[in-house]
Design an enzyme around this catalytic site. Structure first.
Site, PDB file in Angstrom:
ATOM      1  N   HIS A 135      21.525  65.787   8.674  1.00 13.00           N
ATOM      2  CA  HIS A 135      21.059  67.239   8.892  1.00 13.00           C
ATOM      3  C   HIS A 135      22.132  68.237   8.094  1.00 13.00           C
ATOM      4  CE1 HIS A 135      19.477  70.603  11.284  1.00 13.00           C
ATOM      5  NE2 HIS A 135      20.577  71.062  11.045  1.00 13.00           N
ATOM      6  N   GLU A 136      23.218  67.975   8.260  1.00 11.64           N
ATOM      7  CA  GLU A 136      24.464  68.833   7.654  1.00 11.64           C
ATOM      8  C   GLU A 136      24.525  68.863   6.032  1.00 11.64           C
ATOM      9  OE1 GLU A 136      25.348  71.026   9.489  1.00 11.64           O
ATOM     10  OE2 GLU A 136      25.058  70.335  11.540  1.00 11.64           O
ATOM     11  N   HIS A 138      21.881  71.389   4.737  1.00 11.09           N
ATOM     12  CA  HIS A 138      22.637  72.425   4.545  1.00 11.09           C
ATOM     13  C   HIS A 138      23.677  72.450   3.347  1.00 11.09           C
ATOM     14  CE1 HIS A 138      21.330  74.441   8.141  1.00 11.09           C
ATOM     15  NE2 HIS A 138      21.676  73.656   9.135  1.00 11.09           N
TER      16      HIS A 138
END
Lengths: 493, 493
Positions: free
Chosen positions: B261-262, B265
C-alpha cells in the site's frame, strides 16, 4: 520587553532553526539515499540563509547596546556575553567574502576527493590557492575586529581564549620529549606477543555489543540513538543526540572504541544545562573541551585496563564463536595501546597523534599569518614529519599534506583542538583522582561517580565560564600539559 | 523579474522549508527517542509559523494580480492556478481562528487518547463541541470565499472539484447494492477452509521480505527508504520518499500488504514531474488520487491472485521453517480477500470499507452544514452501522464515533478520499485492461507495463490537470463507480 529578553527570545528562535538543521544534517549522513541529495542541499542552503539573516538582523545591535546597560545577574551576564560572541561571529565577515569562501571551499573540497586519490598536488594547489587567500582575508578581518593576530583570530572560532603563543609554548615542550618517548615505547612493544582479530565479526553483533557498552557508559537512550555513517560523528541536539559509527566485519575494535569516543561527546551534550537550553551559553564551551570529553571516554577510561576488562567480558559474550584468547583483558589492552609511526592522522594512536597535530598547527599558523606560501607546504610537511616521526612524505602528497579535509574548505585553526582535548582530558583525570579512586570505580563497572564529577565540573557549566575559568574551577589550575605527559609515561613506559 | 517568476521563486522557497518539515516529521515518527519530543515540537512550530508567514506575505496579492495579466503557456497557467490555490488556502482563514482551532484540536486529540480507551463520550464531547464549532466557523468562511456550501468548502481542501452532491449521489447508489453483496460474500466464504498464520514471523525476515516486494514493485531505493513507525505512513519528499510499516511477529500478512500500500503512495511521489519540483503544480493531485495509487497497488494488484503467487514464492523463501501450505497462492488469496463485518474502519476489508466511509461522510456533511448537532452523532452512528453493516454501537463509543483521530482535530472532509481512491483505482484498472493484458503482466512478475501506464497517465501529470480532466484523459470518462462495483463483484462473487 527588555532588550536582554528580546535577545534571549531571538536566540531561542535561531536555536529552533538550528535544531532542524542538526536533525536534517544527521539524516543526510546516516539515512538519506543518494538521490535525495540535490533537493536536500537546496533546502539546507535555504535554511542556512534564513539563519544567517536572523543572526544579522539590524535591531540586534541596538538590543546589545541596551542590554549592556541593564542590571543583570552573573548568569545573565554570561548569557549576554555568549549571545554577543555568536552575533559577532556571524556579523564580522562581509556577506560577499562568506559567499566567495563557501564557493571556493566547496570547489576545492569536491575536487580534492579525486585529486587526493590521484596524488595530484598541482591540481589541488590551483584550487587551494584561492581557499588560502580567502582564509587569510577572513583572518585579517577577524584580527581587526578582535585585536588578535590573524591566526589567533581563526583559532578563536574554535577555542575562544586560547592564543597561538601559549600553544607554541606548550607544543614546543611536547616536541622535546615526545619523539624519544615514541621510540622508547615502540622498542618496548616490539617484544609483545599479540593476538589480532581474524574471521568475521557480524555487524548486528558489533552493534549489540556497542549498545551494551553505551549502557555501561550511561548514554541516555531516551535522549539519543546510535546509527551508522561513513564518517562517524556526534550530531543532533542536546535532548536528542545522534551518534554514528561504521562497522568493518573484519574486526570489531575500531567501531567499539569509536562508539566509546562518540558516547563521550554525546554525554557532554546530554549533560548540558537544560535551564539554558536554546541559548549559546547553554552550549558546549569549545571544540577542545568537547574533544576532552570524547577523549576522556576513549583514552582516559576506554583504553584503561580496568575498563577494558568489561569490554573483554562483553566481547566474549557477543562473539562466542571466536577464540576467547583474543578478548582477554591483557591482549585487548595491548591491542588498544599499540604505538606505530604512520602517515595518517585519523588512524594515529594516542602517543603519535600530538605529532600530527603540532605539525599542522605550525604550518597553518605561519600560513595564515602570511609567513609562508601555500606552495611551501609539501616541503615543510616532509621536513616536520621526518623530524617528529622519522617518516618522509616527499612526493607522497596524498598521505602528506593532502590527507585531511579541514584545510580544503578553509577550516584553519581547528587542528589544535584535538590535542588540547587530549591534554584537558588527562588533567581532568588527574584532578578526579584526588577525590575519587577512579581505578576502583572503573573496575567496579558502576561508573556513576566518574560521570557525576564530569557533570558537576564540565557538562552542567555549558558556556557560562571561560575555558580557563572552567578548567581552573575543575582542576585548580589552567591548562597544564604535564598531566598529559605523565599520563603517557604511566601508560606506555 | 516578472510577477510570475517572483511567485515561482517564492513557492520554491516555501517548498524548501516544507522539505525540512517533512524530513523532521518523518524523523519524529520513525527515529526520534521520546525525550526529544519537547524541543522538536518547538522547532517544528517555529518552522510552521515561518512557512505561514511566507505564504501570507503581503506582496503575494500584488504578484498574483500582475501575473494574471501576463501571457502564460498552458503549463504556466496551471502553475499559477495551483500557486494561487495554495495561497488562498493559507490566507482565507484569519490567524486568530487558525490558532483557536489548532489549540482546541490539540487539546481534544490529546484527551481523546485516554478518553477513547475509557469509552468516555461525555468527557470527549466537552472538548469536541469547541472543535466542531470552530470547524463550522472555518467552513462558513471557506464557503463565502469559494461560493460552495460549508461542507463542500471543507471537502475542497482534500478533493478540489468534488461536490457533496455528486458524492451523495454516488454513495446512495453504493448503499443500494453493498449491504446485500456483503451478506452474499460472507455466506459464500463461510464454506472456505483457510490456514491462518501461527508461530513466530521474525521482524528481520518480514523486513527482508518487504524489501524484496518493494523491488518487485520497482520502488526506487536511490530516492527513498523503508522504516518502522507505530502508525504506517508515506512521508518525506518526492526525491526521498520515506515509507514506514509496523511488524507484528505473530503474523506477516498485515505488514506485507501495508508495505504494498505505502509503496503505491511512494511511487506516485517518486513519479511526480521533476520539471515542476518545488511548485504546487508538481505535487499530487488530491488525497483521493493519492489513495487511488496506494489502493491500486494494494487492492487492484496486491490482492489479485496473479500477484499473490509472487508473494507466495517470496514468503516460502523467507519463512522456510513454516508450513508451506500457509503460503500457497490459493490460501493467501483467501486470507487476503476475507470479508467480515466489524466496527473498526482501519481494520476493515475492501468490501465493507465503503460502508464505514459513507456513514462518516453523511454524518460530517450534516454536522458541518449545521443540520445536526455534535450530540446527535452517537445515535446516528449506531443507526447507520445497523443499517449498513448490521452492527449496533449503542453505548459503545470507543468502537463507534470515537474510533478515528480525524474528527478530534477538526479534519472534516477527509474521509470520502478513501473510497474515492478505491473507485478511481478500479476505474484506472478497467481502462488499463483495454490496452494491457494486466493479468498476464502480473503473472509474469515484470510489472513495467503497469507502471508505465500509471506514470504516463497519473504520476507525471502532478497537479497540471483538474481531477476530472486527469481521470477523463486517463480513462475516457470522469468518476464512474460502476467500475468499482464490477471489480467487487468479479473478485468476491
Amino acid at each position: 520587553m527588555s532588550a536582554f529578553k528580546s535577545l534571549k527570545e531571538h536566540f531561542q528562535k535561531i536555536d529552533n532553526f538550528a535544531h532542524l538543521s542538526s536533525i536534517c544534517g544527521w539524516d543526510a549522513a546516516a539515512m538519506m539515499p543518494t538521490g535525495g541529495n540535490e533537493a536536500r542541499s537546496r533546502a539546507m542552503a535555504e535554511l542556512s540563509v534564513h539563519v544567517h539573516s536572523l543572526k544579522t538582523q539590524p535591531q540586534l545591535a541596538e538590543w546589545f547596546d541596551k542590554a549592556s546597560e541593564q542590571a543583570l545577574t552573573t548568569n545573565e551576564t554570561a548569557q549576554l556575553r555568549e549571545m554577543k560572541r555568536s552575533w559577532l561571529m556571524s556579523n564580522v565577515i562581509p556577506k560577499e567574502l562568506v559567499e566567495a569562501s563557501s564557493l571556493a571551499g566547496s570547489k576545492c573540497e569536491h575536487a580534492w576527493r579525486t585529486q587526493r586519490a590521484d596524488n595530484d598536488w598541482q591540481g589541488f594547489a590551483k584550487n587551494w590557492q584561492s581557499v588560502v587567500a580567502l582564509s587569510q582575508e577572513e583572518a585579517q578581518i577577524r584580527a581587526q575586529a578582535t585585536g588578535l593576530t590573524p591566526y589567533d583570530a581563526m583559532l578563536d572560532i574554535y577555542e575562544p581564549g586560547t592564543s597561538s603563543e601559549s600553544l607554541t609554548h606548550t607544543f614546543d615542550n611536547v616536541k622535546q620529549w615526545l619523539p624519544n618517548l615514541i621510540d622508547q615505547v615502540i622498542d618496548k612493544q616490539a617484544q609483545e606477543k599479540i593476538i589480532t582479530p581474524t574471521g568475521t565479526f557480524e555487524t548486528n553483533k558489533q552493534k549489540a555489543l556497542g549498545l551494551e557498552v553505551m549502557k555501561l557508559l550511561q548514554f541516555d537512550f531516551s535522549h539519543g540513538r546510535l546509527d551508522e555513517s561513513v564518517h562517524p560523528f556526534c550530531g543532533g541536539v542536546p535532548t536528542d543526540v545522534r551518534i554514528t559509527t561504521r562497522y568493518d566485519e573484519n574486526e570489531f575494535m575500531q567501531s567499539l572504541m569509536g562508539i566509546v569516543h562518540e558516547t563521550g561527546h554525546a554525554r557532554y551534550e546530554q549533560g548540558l544545562p537544560t535551564s539554558l537550553a536554546g541559548n549559546p551559553s547553554g552550549s558546549a564551551r569549545s571544540m577542545g573541551i568537547h574533544e576532552s570529553q570524547s577523549l576522556f571516554f576513549e583514552m582516559q577510561m576506554g583504553r584503561n585496563a580496568s575498563f577494558i576488562q568489561h569490554l573483554s567480558q562483553l566481547a566474549i559474550k557477543h562473539f562466542p564463536e571466536h577464540n576467547v584468547k583474543l578478548f582477554e583483558t591483557a591482549n585487548l589492552n595491548q591491542l588498544y595501546t599499540r604505538v606505530k609511526k604512520d602517515f595518517i592522522r585519523v588512524d594515529a594512536d594516542e602517543l603519535t597523534y600530538p605529532a600530527h597535530v603540532i605539525l599542522r598547527f605550525e604550518i597553518e599558523r605561519d600560513l595564515i599569518n602570511g609567513k609562508i606560501s601555500y606552495q611551501d607546504v609539501p616541503e615543510l610537511w616532509d621536513s616536520k614529519m621526518q623530524s617528529y616521526l622519522g617518516l618522509s612524505t616527499a612526493g607522497n602528497f596524498k598521505n602528506g599534506c593532502m590527507q585531511d579535509i579541514h584545510w580544503t574548505d578553509g577550516s584553519f585553526g581547528y587542528f589544535p583542538s584535538y590535542t588540547l582535548g587530549a591534554m584537558y582530558a588527562a588533567q581532568f583525570m588527574a584532578a578526579m583522582n584526588k577525590t575519587i579512586d577512579v581505578d576502583a570505580v572503573l573496575r567496579s563497572g558502576e561508573l556513576t561517580p566518574i560521570f557525576d564529577w564530569l557533570s558537576n565540573n564540565i557538562w552542567s557549566k555549558g558556556s557560562l565560564l571561560s575555558t580557563d575559568e572552567l578548567v581552573k574551577q575543575a582542576t585548580g589550575e589552567t591548562l597544564n600539559a604535564d598531566h598529559f605527559k605523565q599520563h603517557l609515561m604511566n601508560r606506555y613506559l
